[in-house]
Scaffold this motif. Structure first.
Motif, short mmCIF file in Angstrom:
data_model
loop_
_atom_site.label_atom_id
_atom_site.label_comp_id
_atom_site.label_asym_id
_atom_site.label_seq_id
_atom_site.Cartn_x
_atom_site.Cartn_y
_atom_site.Cartn_z
N TYR A 107 147.83 53.04 70.95
CA TYR A 107 148.81 52.32 71.79
C TYR A 107 150.22 52.87 71.60
O TYR A 107 151.03 52.84 72.52
CB TYR A 107 148.71 50.81 71.53
CG TYR A 107 147.33 50.32 71.92
CD1 TYR A 107 146.96 50.24 73.26
CD2 TYR A 107 146.36 50.05 70.95
CE1 TYR A 107 145.68 49.88 73.63
CE2 TYR A 107 145.07 49.68 71.32
CZ TYR A 107 144.73 49.59 72.66
OH TYR A 107 143.46 49.26 73.03
N LYS A 108 150.48 53.43 70.42
CA LYS A 108 151.78 54.10 70.23
C LYS A 108 151.86 55.31 71.15
O LYS A 108 152.87 55.55 71.81
CB LYS A 108 151.95 54.56 68.78
CG LYS A 108 152.28 53.43 67.84
CD LYS A 108 152.84 53.98 66.52
CE LYS A 108 153.39 52.85 65.69
NZ LYS A 108 153.24 53.07 64.24
N VAL A 111 152.33 54.07 74.76
CA VAL A 111 153.69 53.56 75.04
C VAL A 111 154.69 54.72 75.06
O VAL A 111 155.54 54.80 75.97
CB VAL A 111 154.07 52.48 73.99
CG1 VAL A 111 155.56 52.16 74.05
CG2 VAL A 111 153.23 51.23 74.21
N ASP A 112 154.57 55.64 74.12
CA ASP A 112 155.46 56.81 74.13
C ASP A 112 155.27 57.62 75.41
O ASP A 112 156.24 58.06 76.03
CB ASP A 112 155.18 57.72 72.92
CG ASP A 112 155.66 57.10 71.61
OD1 ASP A 112 156.41 56.09 71.67
OD2 ASP A 112 155.26 57.59 70.53
N THR A 157 153.35 43.34 67.45
CA THR A 157 154.75 43.35 67.88
C THR A 157 155.66 43.91 66.78
O THR A 157 156.71 44.48 67.08
CB THR A 157 155.24 41.95 68.32
OG1 THR A 157 154.96 41.00 67.29
CG2 THR A 157 154.56 41.53 69.62
N LEU A 160 155.23 47.59 67.71
CA LEU A 160 155.59 48.07 69.05
C LEU A 160 156.61 47.19 69.77
O LEU A 160 156.97 47.46 70.92
CB LEU A 160 154.32 48.15 69.93
CG LEU A 160 153.21 49.11 69.47
CD1 LEU A 160 151.97 48.94 70.34
CD2 LEU A 160 153.71 50.55 69.57
N SER A 163 159.57 48.70 71.60
CA SER A 163 159.38 49.70 72.67
C SER A 163 158.66 49.14 73.89
O SER A 163 158.46 49.88 74.87
CB SER A 163 158.67 50.95 72.13
OG SER A 163 157.68 50.60 71.20
N VAL A 164 158.28 47.89 73.83
CA VAL A 164 157.65 47.26 74.99
C VAL A 164 158.52 46.06 75.39
O VAL A 164 158.61 45.09 74.65
CB VAL A 164 156.21 46.78 74.67
CG1 VAL A 164 155.59 46.03 75.83
CG2 VAL A 164 155.33 47.97 74.26
N TRP A 167 155.99 41.28 76.91
CA TRP A 167 154.73 40.98 76.23
C TRP A 167 154.06 39.79 76.91
O TRP A 167 154.71 38.79 77.20
CB TRP A 167 154.99 40.64 74.76
CG TRP A 167 155.41 41.84 73.99
CD1 TRP A 167 156.69 42.29 73.80
CD2 TRP A 167 154.54 42.77 73.33
NE1 TRP A 167 156.66 43.46 73.06
CE2 TRP A 167 155.36 43.77 72.77
CE3 TRP A 167 153.15 42.86 73.18
CZ2 TRP A 167 154.83 44.85 72.05
CZ3 TRP A 167 152.62 43.93 72.46
CH2 TRP A 167 153.47 44.91 71.90
#
Ligand code: PNW
Length: 446
Positions: A107-108, A111-112, A157, A160, A163-164, A167
């Motif tokens: 997921y990193k 998201v990146d 959370t 991440l 960076s998100v 939610w």
């Protein structure tokens, strides 16, 4: 080039966000990779007779391995937001204990990858993939699962949260209650009203606990639930139909909206549930305070209206899609958005799902002509526009789905995507609707 569609000439407010949505089990595949443990959907889909054609999410659209190319496709369409879900049993093995770093790292990367392409991520913490180990300990019937969910929300959370920006806690708690525990069509496959509403309460508790647990980690970000709302209309003019419609609205909408916004369950619904469910006994002092923790955004998912008869039955008044439960009625979207504002206040709204399945085929010209999806989306975008014109704070619209995927008990037969997936080769082919949507996004106008 897409065939130009008659445009309605409706411009959206500057900054309106256009996106698309998916969920982990429906697209990722890689079911046993990098330490992921099974969820209730692995168990369910591997149980003969539960899913059409015996399909499972073992491979799905193989997004776990192909995510970078999928993100490129999103960028080429021009999406500015992408809503995905995080698989609980990928990030926390068996739903309990330390983080599984390899699972989290996916997921990193995702998201990146979104940020690199200028696409804003929106993450759902729970899209129905309860870790099987927690199900073995009672699943959502067991209050403890809500606390395990809060730990998971805190862990994700923490990693991440910055960076998100948005939610979402739970995806459609109602569908878990109705399909997972009342009609048995979804995992874990119970048909037991005495369990169903205990589960409803524990899901809502999990939502509230997750908001609390995530809050310190999301900085200026936002959090809220994703609820599928069904506008309910009387099927005829009788006072009995009006009364049954109100009751139905309780089961479909107020049971999930009232605890979040008002800190109470609707009394008429509680009374009617009490006849067959011990739910009330499971509501502890302080629970509703937790469930009504302030939220920053309400995610609305709209698919179909419900017409209620004098005896509490339902009838069809509009054309159906390929989904037996979905009637096409765009006006219902305007109605439900306006109603949320009227009854629950001016919380910012995002549409996190709206779409339909179409009988798509890859043509000999290598194209997929899903004219039905274009007409459907155009009319629903217009319905959202009408709600905005009435003062609704609608900020964004996510089409379900970005790409064809594992449609739960329908398996791969129902295709809900803007992108066609040729499963044997995993080739992606943007449907005509994707090209049309790209034009809408660029013009910010339908
Ligand atoms: C949603 N209904 O489920 C889900 O969030 C998605 O994962 C799913 O693929 C999509 O809609 C299409 O089905 C729903 O009976 C399931 O009204 C059932 C209903 C609505 C939404």
């Amino acid at each position: 080039q897409p065939i130009p569609e008659p445009t309605l000439g409706l411009s959206f407010p500057t900054g309106f966000v256009w996106g698309a949505a998916t969920s982990a089990y429906q697209i990722e595949g890689a079911a046993a990779e990098d330490g992921r443990t099974p969820s209730v959907w692995d168990t369910f889909s591997h149980t003969p007779g539960k899913v059409r054609n015996g399909d499972t999410g073992d491979v799905a659209a193989d997004h776990y391995h192909r995510f970078a190319a999928d993100l490129d496709l999103m960028k080429s369409i021009g999406l500015s937001s992408y809503r995905f879900s995080i698989s609980w049993p990928r990030v926390i093995r068996d739903g309990k204990g330390p983080i599984n770093q390899q699972g989290l790292d996916f997921y990193k990367r995702l998201v990146d990858g979104l940020h690199e392409r200028g696409i804003t991520p929106m993450a759902t913490l729970y899209h129905w993939d309860t870790p099987q180990a927690l199900q073995d300990a009672g699943g959502w019937e067991n209050r403890d699962t809500a606390y395990r969910f809060a730990e998971y929300a805190a862990a994700v959370t923490e990693a991440l949260g910055e960076s998100v920006p948005t939610w979402l806690t739970l995806n459609e708690p109602k569908t878990v209650v109705q399909n997972g525990y009342l009609n048995g069509g979804h995992a874990p496959g119970f048909r037991d009203p005495s369990k169903a509403y205990v589960v409803a309460h524990h899901l809502m508790l999990a939502h509230g606990l997750a908001v609390e647990a995530a809050r310190p980690h999301i900085g200026g970000g936002r959090i809220g639930p994703a609820l599928n709302l069904h506008p309910c209309y009387p099927a005829d003019e009788s006072p009995e139909a009006a009364e049954q419609t109100h009751l139905m609205d309780g089961y479909e909408n107020r049971l999930y909206l009232d605890p979040v916004f008002r800190g109470e369950y609707p009394r008429d619904t509680l009374e009617s549930i009490a006849e067959f469910s011990p739910m009330a006994k499971y509501i502890k002092d302080g629970d509703l305070k937790i469930i009504s923790a302030p939220i920053d955004v309400l995610a609305v998912q709209y698919y179909t209206p419900i017409y209620v008869t004098a005896t509490g039955g339902t009838v069809q008044k509009h054309p159906l899609t390929e989904a037996f439960w979905q009637q096409i009625y765009p006006r219902g979207l305007t109605d439900i958005l306006v109603r949320v504002k009227k009854d629950y206040g001016d919380v910012p709204l995002t549409i996190t799902e709206n779409g339909l399945p179409t009988p798509d085929q890859l043509g000999e010209d290598g194209k997929v002509d899903d004219a039905g999806r274009i007409a459907f989306l155009r009319d629903h975008f217009a319905a959202a526009h009408a709600a905005i014109a009435q003062g609704v704070r609608l900020e964004s619209y996510h089409v379900w789905s970005f790409m064809d995927n594992f449609e739960w008990q329908e398996g791969y037969e129902q295709r809900w995507g803007l992108i066609y997936v040729d499963y044997p080769t995993q080739r992606r082919i943007p449907k005509r609707s994707a090209l049309w949507y790209s034009d809408v996004i660029h013009a910010n106008k339908v």
